[in-house]
Write a protein that holds these residues in place. Sequence first.
Motif, PDB file in Angstrom:
ATOM      1  N   SER A   1      16.259  22.809   2.388  1.00  0.00           N
ATOM      2  CA  SER A   1      16.797  21.480   2.650  1.00  0.00           C
ATOM      3  C   SER A   1      17.875  21.640   3.724  1.00  0.00           C
ATOM      4  CB  SER A   1      17.341  20.850   1.363  1.00  0.00           C
ATOM      5  OG  SER A   1      17.541  19.455   1.516  1.00  0.00           O
ATOM      6  N   HIS A   2      19.035  21.010   3.562  1.00  0.00           N
ATOM      7  CA  HIS A   2      20.070  21.035   4.608  1.00  0.00           C
ATOM      8  C   HIS A   2      21.454  21.131   3.991  1.00  0.00           C
ATOM      9  CE1 HIS A   2      21.253  16.749   3.908  1.00  0.00           C
ATOM     10  NE2 HIS A   2      20.004  16.676   3.454  1.00  0.00           N
ATOM     11  N   LEU A   3      22.419  21.596   4.787  1.00  0.00           N
ATOM     12  CA  LEU A   3      23.794  21.752   4.317  1.00  0.00           C
ATOM     13  C   LEU A   3      24.762  20.775   4.971  1.00  0.00           C
ATOM     14  CD1 LEU A   3      24.108  25.661   4.089  1.00  0.00           C
ATOM     15  CD2 LEU A   3      23.835  24.018   2.208  1.00  0.00           C
ATOM     16  N   ASP A   4      24.304  19.964   5.923  1.00  0.00           N
ATOM     17  CA  ASP A   4      25.205  18.970   6.515  1.00  0.00           C
ATOM     18  C   ASP A   4      25.290  17.746   5.607  1.00  0.00           C
ATOM     19  OD1 ASP A   4      22.487  18.397   7.245  1.00  0.00           O
ATOM     20  OD2 ASP A   4      23.207  16.971   8.747  1.00  0.00           O
ATOM     21  N   THR A   5      26.306  16.937   5.827  1.00  0.00           N
ATOM     22  CA  THR A   5      26.536  15.723   5.035  1.00  0.00           C
ATOM     23  C   THR A   5      26.778  14.541   5.966  1.00  0.00           C
ATOM     24  OG1 THR A   5      28.962  15.845   4.957  1.00  0.00           O
ATOM     25  CG2 THR A   5      27.748  17.117   3.300  1.00  0.00           C
ATOM     26  N   VAL A   6      26.728  13.344   5.402  1.00  0.00           N
ATOM     27  CA  VAL A   6      27.241  12.176   6.107  1.00  0.00           C
ATOM     28  C   VAL A   6      28.764  12.224   6.025  1.00  0.00           C
ATOM     29  CG1 VAL A   6      25.220  10.768   5.579  1.00  0.00           C
ATOM     30  CG2 VAL A   6      27.174  10.734   4.020  1.00  0.00           C
ATOM     31  N   LYS A   7      29.429  11.375   6.767  1.00  0.00           N
ATOM     32  CA  LYS A   7      30.885  11.280   6.673  1.00  0.00           C
ATOM     33  C   LYS A   7      31.274  10.778   5.285  1.00  0.00           C
ATOM     34  CE  LYS A   7      34.932   9.215   8.892  1.00  0.00           C
ATOM     35  NZ  LYS A   7      35.423   8.294   9.952  1.00  0.00           N
TER      36      LYS A   7
ATOM     37  N   ASN B   1      22.682  11.687  13.463  1.00  0.00           N
ATOM     38  CA  ASN B   1      23.529  12.319  14.471  1.00  0.00           C
ATOM     39  C   ASN B   1      23.020  11.914  15.848  1.00  0.00           C
ATOM     40  OD1 ASN B   1      21.803  14.667  15.699  1.00  0.00           O
ATOM     41  ND2 ASN B   1      21.416  14.778  13.488  1.00  0.00           N
ATOM     42  N   PRO B   2      23.771  12.208  16.917  1.00  0.00           N
ATOM     43  CA  PRO B   2      23.360  11.765  18.258  1.00  0.00           C
ATOM     44  C   PRO B   2      22.004  12.290  18.714  1.00  0.00           C
ATOM     45  CG  PRO B   2      25.662  12.437  18.265  1.00  0.00           C
ATOM     46  CD  PRO B   2      25.117  12.830  16.934  1.00  0.00           C
ATOM     47  N   LEU B   3      21.499  13.370  18.097  1.00  0.00           N
ATOM     48  CA  LEU B   3      20.206  13.930  18.474  1.00  0.00           C
ATOM     49  C   LEU B   3      19.085  13.424  17.579  1.00  0.00           C
ATOM     50  CD1 LEU B   3      21.248  17.636  19.199  1.00  0.00           C
ATOM     51  CD2 LEU B   3      21.363  15.636  20.686  1.00  0.00           C
ATOM     52  N   GLY B   4      19.427  12.586  16.607  1.00  0.00           N
ATOM     53  CA  GLY B   4      18.431  12.044  15.686  1.00  0.00           C
ATOM     54  C   GLY B   4      18.407  12.814  14.380  1.00  0.00           C
ATOM     55  N   GLY B   5      18.268  12.104  13.261  1.00  0.00           N
ATOM     56  CA  GLY B   5      18.220  12.747  11.950  1.00  0.00           C
ATOM     57  C   GLY B   5      17.033  13.676  11.799  1.00  0.00           C
ATOM     58  N   THR B   6      17.091  14.539  10.790  1.00  0.00           N
ATOM     59  CA  THR B   6      16.096  15.589  10.525  1.00  0.00           C
ATOM     60  C   THR B   6      15.820  16.398  11.789  1.00  0.00           C
ATOM     61  OG1 THR B   6      14.157  14.115  10.860  1.00  0.00           O
ATOM     62  CG2 THR B   6      15.006  14.338   8.612  1.00  0.00           C
TER      63      THR B   6
ATOM     64  N   GLY C   1      35.763  12.610  -0.038  1.00  0.00           N
ATOM     65  CA  GLY C   1      34.411  13.118  -0.218  1.00  0.00           C
ATOM     66  C   GLY C   1      34.193  14.455   0.465  1.00  0.00           C
ATOM     67  N   TYR C   2      32.974  14.651   0.944  1.00  0.00           N
ATOM     68  CA  TYR C   2      32.565  15.925   1.545  1.00  0.00           C
ATOM     69  C   TYR C   2      32.125  15.676   2.980  1.00  0.00           C
ATOM     70  CZ  TYR C   2      32.751  17.443  -3.272  1.00  0.00           C
ATOM     71  OH  TYR C   2      33.193  17.730  -4.536  1.00  0.00           O
ATOM     72  N   ASN C   3      32.653  16.495   3.885  1.00  0.00           N
ATOM     73  CA  ASN C   3      32.408  16.284   5.304  1.00  0.00           C
ATOM     74  C   ASN C   3      31.983  17.585   5.978  1.00  0.00           C
ATOM     75  OD1 ASN C   3      33.571  13.336   6.043  1.00  0.00           O
ATOM     76  ND2 ASN C   3      34.833  14.274   4.440  1.00  0.00           N
ATOM     77  N   ARG C   4      30.681  17.739   6.136  1.00  0.00           N
ATOM     78  CA  ARG C   4      30.114  18.822   6.954  1.00  0.00           C
ATOM     79  C   ARG C   4      29.112  18.149   7.891  1.00  0.00           C
ATOM     80  NH1 ARG C   4      29.809  20.706   1.972  1.00  0.00           N
ATOM     81  NH2 ARG C   4      27.558  20.314   1.867  1.00  0.00           N
ATOM     82  N   LEU C   5      29.628  17.474   8.867  1.00  0.00           N
ATOM     83  CA  LEU C   5      28.782  16.662   9.736  1.00  0.00           C
ATOM     84  C   LEU C   5      27.833  17.546  10.542  1.00  0.00           C
ATOM     85  CD1 LEU C   5      31.364  14.045  11.037  1.00  0.00           C
ATOM     86  CD2 LEU C   5      30.068  14.059   8.904  1.00  0.00           C
ATOM     87  N   ALA C   6      26.733  16.955  10.966  1.00  0.00           N
ATOM     88  CA  ALA C   6      25.734  17.686  11.738  1.00  0.00           C
ATOM     89  C   ALA C   6      26.370  18.331  12.961  1.00  0.00           C
ATOM     90  CB  ALA C   6      24.618  16.732  12.163  1.00  0.00           C
ATOM     91  N   PHE C   7      26.093  19.631  13.143  1.00  0.00           N
ATOM     92  CA  PHE C   7      26.545  20.433  14.277  1.00  0.00           C
ATOM     93  C   PHE C   7      28.060  20.661  14.297  1.00  0.00           C
ATOM     94  CE2 PHE C   7      22.785  17.969  15.688  1.00  0.00           C
ATOM     95  CZ  PHE C   7      21.875  19.022  15.681  1.00  0.00           C
ATOM     96  N   SER C   8      28.738  20.345  13.208  1.00  0.00           N
ATOM     97  CA  SER C   8      30.183  20.574  13.126  1.00  0.00           C
ATOM     98  C   SER C   8      30.473  22.037  12.798  1.00  0.00           C
ATOM     99  CB  SER C   8      30.799  19.686  12.041  1.00  0.00           C
ATOM    100  OG  SER C   8      30.316  20.092  10.752  1.00  0.00           O
ATOM    101  N   ASN C   9      31.724  22.429  12.947  1.00  0.00           N
ATOM    102  CA  ASN C   9      32.138  23.780  12.560  1.00  0.00           C
ATOM    103  C   ASN C   9      31.905  24.017  11.081  1.00  0.00           C
ATOM    104  OD1 ASN C   9      32.938  24.585  15.130  1.00  0.00           O
ATOM    105  ND2 ASN C   9      35.000  23.745  14.875  1.00  0.00           N
ATOM    106  N   GLU C  10      32.055  22.954  10.277  1.00  0.00           N
ATOM    107  CA  GLU C  10      31.858  23.091   8.834  1.00  0.00           C
ATOM    108  C   GLU C  10      30.395  23.380   8.506  1.00  0.00           C
ATOM    109  OE1 GLU C  10      35.560  21.441   9.738  1.00  0.00           O
ATOM    110  OE2 GLU C  10      33.621  20.521  10.216  1.00  0.00           O
TER     111      GLU C  10
END
Length: 396
Positions: free
Chosen positions: A79-85, A127-132, A27-36
């Motif tokens: 909207s947002h560019l991060d994804t779930v795992k 994510n560890p800081l809370g979604g949205t 799938g697609y992996n750009r997790l919150a706060f990741s380099n991606e």
Amino acid sequence: MSFPKVYVENIKKNLLHIGSINSGNIGYNRLAFSNEEKKANEWLEEQLKDLNLSVYKDSIGNVHGRLGSLDKPAIAFGSHLDTVKNGGLYDGALGVIIGLECLRVLKEHGYQGVPLELISFVGEEANPLGGTFGSRATAGLIKDGDVSDVELEKFDLNMSKIKEARKSDNAYLSFLELHIEQGSVLETTNNQIGIVTAIAGISRMHVHVIGKASHSGTTPMNARNDALVSAASIIQYVSERATKQNNDIVATVGKLEVFPNSENVVPGDVQLTIEVRGSDWHEMKEFEQRLTDWMNANHRVEIAVGVQKHPNTLSENVQKAIEKTCQNSKVNYHYMVSGANHDANSLTELTEAGMIFIPSKDGLSHHPDEYSSWEDIEVGANVMLQTILELSKKVN
């Protein structure tokens, strides 16, 4: 002045490029706060600069691109560019990419109306800081003590940066978010556009089911106090009661931990989470009370309150602007509640917010096979473009 439609090939090219910024093999992996995620937002900054827009990244990493004056309130969208795992191509990213295309079309055709601003929010997914996270910071919804300093430091953040990202109450005239539905209502009702009336509330209960661990070979069946059997009964009851509700409440037990989790030990303890979602907070709380009363009467449990997010009604003005656009464009539409949370929910704290849904094949989302057709994407993008113009007319 009339404007041409979006060019769907631009949307396709840009969305596929964002999809190529990916770690992992499924799938697609750009997790919150990741380099991606950071790389995707840096790409967006460059695209906005190429359009000669006013572009900046705020103190927590949200990217803003504005067409028009910086000194006046704007119609915002994004909207947002991060994804779930192991997520899908479309969730979140599509709303940003379509917003970019809307700006390109309007810029190239001499738009002179109220300022327009595209926002790509960071950390929308869990994510560890809370979604949205990014949109909540923008709306001033993150308070001292909500997130530990230790967690913030892991992402090079602090409360000062969060507070700096907060927008003033008059920064935006309205906010619009296009998103895939993440459900099957539009597909099953044969509608191309969903006009979101409200975003469902979320309430979670953490339930400790108490039994007694004992040897699986030496404890007779009629002498057991099996916590997992009790948990199974609770799960069944939650599902049955939610199914019988004469409203839009849904309830899920999606997290389960069994102790000691051994093949030859009768389970002594189970931790499970009951999540309730719905558009009416009073109905949600009544339903939870019924669950609580039944669990206390039939099992030995300890119950703790978890996440509490109230339902939010979206702007009628924005809904009517979307509806008018659909009618003018002869596009089938359906009024509906969003069962998932979105950045638009946060923005209701600042301004009139609305959402446009497009169909998701088989209702699938947060999955590598998540899919929306290019035909539906093109229709949704043009509805988005014309709704932005409709909202700008209401100001002018």
